[in-house]
Motif scaffolding. Structure first.
Motif, PDB file in Angstrom:
ATOM      1  N   MET A   1      27.040  -5.407  13.913  1.00 14.41           N
ATOM      2  CA  MET A   1      25.681  -5.423  14.398  1.00 14.41           C
ATOM      3  C   MET A   1      24.774  -5.902  13.250  1.00 14.41           C
ATOM      4  N   PRO A   2      23.936  -6.898  13.523  1.00 15.89           N
ATOM      5  CA  PRO A   2      23.067  -7.394  12.456  1.00 15.89           C
ATOM      6  C   PRO A   2      21.947  -6.401  12.145  1.00 15.89           C
ATOM      7  N   ARG A   3      21.589  -6.355  10.879  1.00 13.29           N
ATOM      8  CA  ARG A   3      20.492  -5.486  10.456  1.00 13.29           C
ATOM      9  C   ARG A   3      19.185  -6.198  10.716  1.00 13.29           C
ATOM     10  N   ILE A   4      18.182  -5.450  11.111  1.00 12.65           N
ATOM     11  CA  ILE A   4      16.880  -6.081  11.313  1.00 12.65           C
ATOM     12  C   ILE A   4      16.107  -6.050   9.993  1.00 12.65           C
ATOM     13  N   SER A   5      15.272  -7.037   9.828  1.00  8.54           N
ATOM     14  CA  SER A   5      14.539  -7.166   8.567  1.00  8.54           C
ATOM     15  C   SER A   5      13.506  -6.052   8.423  1.00  8.54           C
ATOM     16  N   GLU A   6      13.116  -5.825   7.204  1.00  5.88           N
ATOM     17  CA  GLU A   6      12.079  -4.820   6.905  1.00  5.88           C
ATOM     18  C   GLU A   6      10.779  -5.193   7.621  1.00  5.88           C
ATOM     19  N   GLU A   7      10.482  -6.479   7.648  1.00  5.43           N
ATOM     20  CA  GLU A   7       9.250  -6.947   8.301  1.00  5.43           C
ATOM     21  C   GLU A   7       9.277  -6.648   9.798  1.00  5.43           C
ATOM     22  N   LEU A   8      10.408  -6.874  10.451  1.00  5.09           N
ATOM     23  CA  LEU A   8      10.529  -6.597  11.878  1.00  5.09           C
ATOM     24  C   LEU A   8      10.458  -5.095  12.145  1.00  5.09           C
ATOM     25  N   ARG A   9      11.096  -4.294  11.286  1.00  6.67           N
ATOM     26  CA  ARG A   9      11.025  -2.832  11.440  1.00  6.67           C
ATOM     27  C   ARG A   9       9.572  -2.364  11.356  1.00  6.67           C
ATOM     28  N   LYS A  10       8.837  -2.929  10.390  1.00 10.61           N
ATOM     29  CA  LYS A  10       7.435  -2.559  10.225  1.00 10.61           C
ATOM     30  C   LYS A  10       6.618  -2.977  11.449  1.00 10.61           C
ATOM     31  N   PHE A  46       3.078   9.114  12.238  1.00  5.34           N
ATOM     32  CA  PHE A  46       2.551   8.637  10.956  1.00  5.34           C
ATOM     33  C   PHE A  46       3.426   9.125   9.804  1.00  5.34           C
ATOM     34  N   GLU A  47       3.732  10.412   9.810  1.00  3.45           N
ATOM     35  CA  GLU A  47       4.530  11.003   8.736  1.00  3.45           C
ATOM     36  C   GLU A  47       5.913  10.355   8.649  1.00  3.45           C
ATOM     37  N   ALA A  48       6.502  10.046   9.796  1.00  2.00           N
ATOM     38  CA  ALA A  48       7.820   9.404   9.796  1.00  2.00           C
ATOM     39  C   ALA A  48       7.741   8.037   9.125  1.00  2.00           C
ATOM     40  N   GLY A  49       6.725   7.260   9.460  1.00  2.00           N
ATOM     41  CA  GLY A  49       6.562   5.939   8.853  1.00  2.00           C
ATOM     42  C   GLY A  49       6.342   6.030   7.355  1.00  2.00           C
ATOM     43  N   LEU A  50       5.598   7.034   6.937  1.00  2.00           N
ATOM     44  CA  LEU A  50       5.359   7.228   5.503  1.00  2.00           C
ATOM     45  C   LEU A  50       6.638   7.700   4.801  1.00  2.00           C
ATOM     46  N   LEU A  51       7.374   8.592   5.447  1.00  2.00           N
ATOM     47  CA  LEU A  51       8.586   9.151   4.855  1.00  2.00           C
ATOM     48  C   LEU A  51       9.634   8.075   4.575  1.00  2.00           C
ATOM     49  N   VAL A  52       9.820   7.163   5.518  1.00  2.00           N
ATOM     50  CA  VAL A  52      10.829   6.121   5.328  1.00  2.00           C
ATOM     51  C   VAL A  52      10.235   4.886   4.652  1.00  2.00           C
ATOM     52  N   LYS A  53       8.991   5.017   4.217  1.00  2.00           N
ATOM     53  CA  LYS A  53       8.300   3.981   3.439  1.00  2.00           C
ATOM     54  C   LYS A  53       8.183   2.647   4.166  1.00  2.00           C
ATOM     55  N   LEU A  54       7.956   2.736   5.489  1.00  2.00           N
ATOM     56  CA  LEU A  54       7.684   1.523   6.261  1.00  2.00           C
ATOM     57  C   LEU A  54       6.253   1.065   6.046  1.00  2.00           C
ATOM     58  N   VAL A  55       5.343   2.027   5.890  1.00  2.00           N
ATOM     59  CA  VAL A  55       3.917   1.729   5.758  1.00  2.00           C
ATOM     60  C   VAL A  55       3.296   2.638   4.710  1.00  2.00           C
ATOM     61  N   THR A  56       2.086   2.263   4.309  1.00  2.00           N
ATOM     62  CA  THR A  56       1.298   3.102   3.412  1.00  2.00           C
ATOM     63  C   THR A  56       0.175   3.749   4.219  1.00  2.00           C
ATOM     64  N   ARG A  57      -0.454   4.731   3.636  1.00  2.00           N
ATOM     65  CA  ARG A  57      -1.595   5.370   4.311  1.00  2.00           C
ATOM     66  C   ARG A  57      -2.713   4.361   4.585  1.00  2.00           C
ATOM     67  N   ASP A  58      -2.931   3.453   3.647  1.00  2.00           N
ATOM     68  CA  ASP A  58      -3.963   2.434   3.839  1.00  2.00           C
ATOM     69  C   ASP A  58      -3.644   1.528   5.027  1.00  2.00           C
ATOM     70  N   GLU A  59      -2.385   1.177   5.181  1.00  2.00           N
ATOM     71  CA  GLU A  59      -1.992   0.324   6.311  1.00  2.00           C
ATOM     72  C   GLU A  59      -2.190   1.063   7.636  1.00  2.00           C
ATOM     73  N   ILE A  60      -1.837   2.324   7.653  1.00  2.00           N
ATOM     74  CA  ILE A  60      -2.046   3.124   8.869  1.00  2.00           C
ATOM     75  C   ILE A  60      -3.540   3.207   9.174  1.00  2.00           C
ATOM     76  N   GLN A  61      -4.361   3.443   8.156  1.00  2.00           N
ATOM     77  CA  GLN A  61      -5.800   3.554   8.373  1.00  2.00           C
ATOM     78  C   GLN A  61      -6.380   2.252   8.916  1.00  2.00           C
ATOM     79  N   LYS A  62      -5.883   1.114   8.445  1.00  2.00           N
ATOM     80  CA  LYS A  62      -6.360  -0.181   8.952  1.00  2.00           C
ATOM     81  C   LYS A  62      -6.035  -0.337  10.430  1.00  2.00           C
ATOM     82  N   VAL A  63      -4.847   0.101  10.840  1.00  2.00           N
ATOM     83  CA  VAL A  63      -4.466   0.029  12.251  1.00  2.00           C
ATOM     84  C   VAL A  63      -5.353   0.969  13.073  1.00  2.00           C
ATOM     85  N   ILE A  64      -5.597   2.170  12.578  1.00  2.00           N
ATOM     86  CA  ILE A  64      -6.459   3.132  13.277  1.00  2.00           C
ATOM     87  C   ILE A  64      -7.850   2.533  13.468  1.00  2.00           C
TER      88      ILE A  64
END
Length: 108
Positions: A1-10, A46-64
């Motif tokens: 099974m191919p791995r998906i890129s970090e960018e696609l996961r994000k 939000f916490e899950a995304g931060l825990l696995v280091k997919l996003v930063t708090r600033d990135e989440i705030q921009k989406v919000i």
């Protein structure tokens, strides 16, 4: 099974954030009794995304901020000022004198 890129996961994660924010902003406003559960789900996401280091708090705030502006047509700060202004308005001029008498002698 191919791995998906970090960018696609994000990208998939951010789409999940957008979906949950829309539910909070649209459904939560109409059903305030369900809002705490929706917020808790969103906080966990939000916490899950931060825990696995997919996003930063600033990135989440921009989406919000972006989703809030898209859905309500105003920034979070503008909306808060409007709500605060309503709370600070002087109360309506209501004649409360009818309540001066005890309930047992008031005329209906």
């Amino acid at each position: 099974m191919p791995r998906i890129s970090e960018e696609l996961r994000k990208q998939v994660y951010v789409e999940g954030v957008v979906k949950r924010l829309e539910k909070l902003y649209r459904h939560g406003e109409a059903h305030p009794d369900e809002k705490p559960a929706i917020e808790a789900n969103l906080d966990g996401y939000f916490e899950a995304g931060l825990l696995v280091k997919l996003v930063t708090r600033d990135e989440i705030q921009k989406v919000i901020d972006s989703e809030h502006l898209r859905i309500f047509g105003k920034t979070r700060e503008q909306r808060k000022k409007e709500r605060d202004a309503v709370l600070l308005e002087e109360p309506l001029n209501v004649d409360w004198s009818g309540y001066d008498l005890p309930p047992s002698v008031r005329k209906v």
